[in-house]
Scaffold this motif. Structure first.
Motif: not given
Lengths: 89, 194
Positions: A70-71, A73-75, A78-79, A81-83
């Motif tokens: 799974e690793d 990094g942060l997709s 996902a990034k 979404n956070i922003i």
């Protein structure tokens, strides 16, 4: 004979308990001696000690594999979404 | 708060997402073994950082600060799981306990299972894909609380006892659960792998 062994040298159940306990908490001197005596005479518990280690290794392999898969990094999704969430604030 | 200050705060946290997002995600993934959970926890971490930005006064590095927020989120996550254990889990736990009891005779010594020698193979059994498959299945068969306890040992290492207290598992109860889990795993592996 087995009964006598229990009095002086722990039962197999108790011995296997101590095998797991010592990974987490320090054993008392009595416990250490009892366990040593027991495993020196009991093949099944000696084998359990090894099997327990094998299970430990299998567990840490299982976790490593799962992580590796799974690793990456942060997709990007996902990034962003956070922003976007941050922007809503 | 004035507008320029909010904008500044936003810009800073946004840059942290780029800079530290991957590290935080890897850590969360290692602690939870779930992509979705890890992504959620990282998102919550940045939102919390944004909201409590004013308490961050450059006393620590942003990375340290973000990791401390994330670690609290991870503990919360496990607390939530511990609270969600149902009566089904309790029944399952009782049954599993009985299975592990049945491995011993009335003097509490091993009952012969007849499968003892499956562990004694020349090849390292961990390299056997069949073993890996069985192990995966056996891990899933553990009662939820046991599964959580035994994986916690590897995810948290030395801090495992601390985490267990958060999960309402006392240190003595903890190694007893580990003991029962190991016995159940042993039995399950022996049953499926001949």
């Amino acid at each position: 004979m087995k009964k006598l062994m229990n009095i002086f040298l722990l039962s197999c159940k108790k011995a296997t308990e101590l095998i797991e306990k010592r990974e987490i908490l320090p054993l008392s001197t009595t416990e250490k001696v009892q366990l040593k005596l027991h495993t020196s005479m009991c093949n099944a518990c000696k084998a359990y000690e090894k099997q327990s280690k094998t299970i430990d290794e299998a567990l840490s392999e299982w976790l490593k594999k799962k992580e590796k898969k799974e690793d990456k990094g942060l997709s990007g999704q996902a990034k962003s979404n956070i922003i976007n969430k941050l922007k809503e604030n | 708060m004035d507008v320029s200050n909010t904008k500044n705060k936003y810009k800073t946290v946004e840059s942290w997402v780029d800079q530290f997002g991957d590290y935080l995600y890897s850590w969360a993934l290692y602690k939870t073994s779930s992509k979705e959970t890890a992504e959620d926890l990282v998102q919550e971490t940045f939102l919390s950082a944004f909201h409590s930005f004013d308490t961050f006064q450059n006393r620590s590095s942003p990375k340290t600060w973000l990791f401390s927020i994330l670690n609290n989120k991870i503990i919360d996550h496990y607390r939530k799981i511990a609270r969600s254990f149902s009566s089904i889990d309790t029944t399952n736990e009782k049954d599993s306990f009985q299975i592990t009891e049945s491995l011993f005779d009335k003097n509490q010594n091993w009952k012969p299972s007849g499968f003892e020698n499956i562990w004694e193979k020349e090849q390292n059994i961990l390299d056997d894909p069949e073993f890996t498959k069985i192990f995966d299945g056996c891990l899933k068969e553990l009662p939820s609380k046991w599964n959580l306890a035994i994986l916690t040992k590897y995810r948290f290492g030395k801090d495992a006892s601390e985490i267990c207290q958060e999960l309402d598992i006392s240190p003595s109860n903890y190694w007893q659960i580990i003991h029962r889990s190991k016995l159940l795993l042993k039995k399950c592996i022996e049953k499926h792998w001949m």
